[in-house]
Design a protein around this motif. Sequence first.
Motif, PDB file in Angstrom:
ATOM      1  N   MET A   1       4.739   2.669   6.734  1.00  0.00           N
ATOM      2  CA  MET A   1       5.333   2.790   5.419  1.00  0.00           C
ATOM      3  C   MET A   1       4.274   2.859   4.328  1.00  0.00           C
ATOM      4  N   ALA A   2       3.123   2.247   4.596  1.00  0.00           N
ATOM      5  CA  ALA A   2       2.058   2.243   3.594  1.00  0.00           C
ATOM      6  C   ALA A   2       1.609   3.661   3.265  1.00  0.00           C
ATOM      7  N   TYR A   3       1.555   4.531   4.272  1.00  0.00           N
ATOM      8  CA  TYR A   3       1.121   5.908   4.021  1.00  0.00           C
ATOM      9  C   TYR A   3       2.156   6.665   3.198  1.00  0.00           C
ATOM     10  N   ALA A   4       3.426   6.423   3.454  1.00  0.00           N
ATOM     11  CA  ALA A   4       4.473   7.054   2.647  1.00  0.00           C
ATOM     12  C   ALA A   4       4.354   6.601   1.197  1.00  0.00           C
ATOM     13  N   ARG A   5       4.127   5.319   0.979  1.00  0.00           N
ATOM     14  CA  ARG A   5       3.981   4.795  -0.381  1.00  0.00           C
ATOM     15  C   ARG A   5       2.781   5.419  -1.080  1.00  0.00           C
ATOM     16  N   GLN A   6       1.678   5.553  -0.363  1.00  0.00           N
ATOM     17  CA  GLN A   6       0.484   6.143  -0.967  1.00  0.00           C
ATOM     18  C   GLN A   6       0.754   7.570  -1.429  1.00  0.00           C
ATOM     19  N   HIS A   7       1.411   8.351  -0.585  1.00  0.00           N
ATOM     20  CA  HIS A   7       1.723   9.735  -0.949  1.00  0.00           C
ATOM     21  C   HIS A   7       2.612   9.778  -2.190  1.00  0.00           C
TER      22      HIS A   7
END
Length: 213
Positions: free
Chosen positions: A1-7
């Motif tokens: 989920m962290a990568y989705a948030r970063q994007h």
Amino acid sequence: MAYARQHLESLYPGAVAIYLTGMGADSNPSPRGALLDAKRHGLELAGAVCGVLNRPLTPVRGPCKVAYTEVDLPLAEPPTREQLEKDAQSQDPHIRHRAAAYLQRLAEGKTMPGVRLPLAAVRLGDDLTFIAMGGEVVVDYATRFKRLFAADHPWLIGYAFEVPCYIPSARIIKEGGYEAESSLIYYGLYGPFRCRVEELLIQKMSELVASLR
């Protein structure tokens, strides 16, 4: 989920992306196991959110109303002292520690551990209702809640408040396996749950949602 948030936060400066885990504890992403898999899934999730944000949105209005309760979930009868003493000699440290904890409670005259699960419903006018349950909730609850509360515009949330263990449905309990049985070892519980746990939770959540209408 962290990568989705970063994007998402890079695409929408000033925005804060928040992830709410749903009810799908017996589901897994595919493929999985590598960092690259996580990055790809994050990009896919971010793309799905962008697709929604690029379409007309429905406003959420009205007062916020909250209902909360806790439910004692029915477990199978605890093992005998003989079984506990046998498990206390297990080569598996998780089985050994679980048995030792139960034996300690017996020695102190305490009742065996149980599971009291928190449930909540949060209604925002007539536009959105959050349905929240503690624990690792399996997907069967999501299917039933979406159907039962379709008119309430439900948003389903698992892992809410606390995570005492997996929360299986009657189907999962009958199938056995990890979510219904062996996972309880790591939560320090003997089980499994009784099959009526599903109808009990459906009833209690239905009462919460109805109280907010």
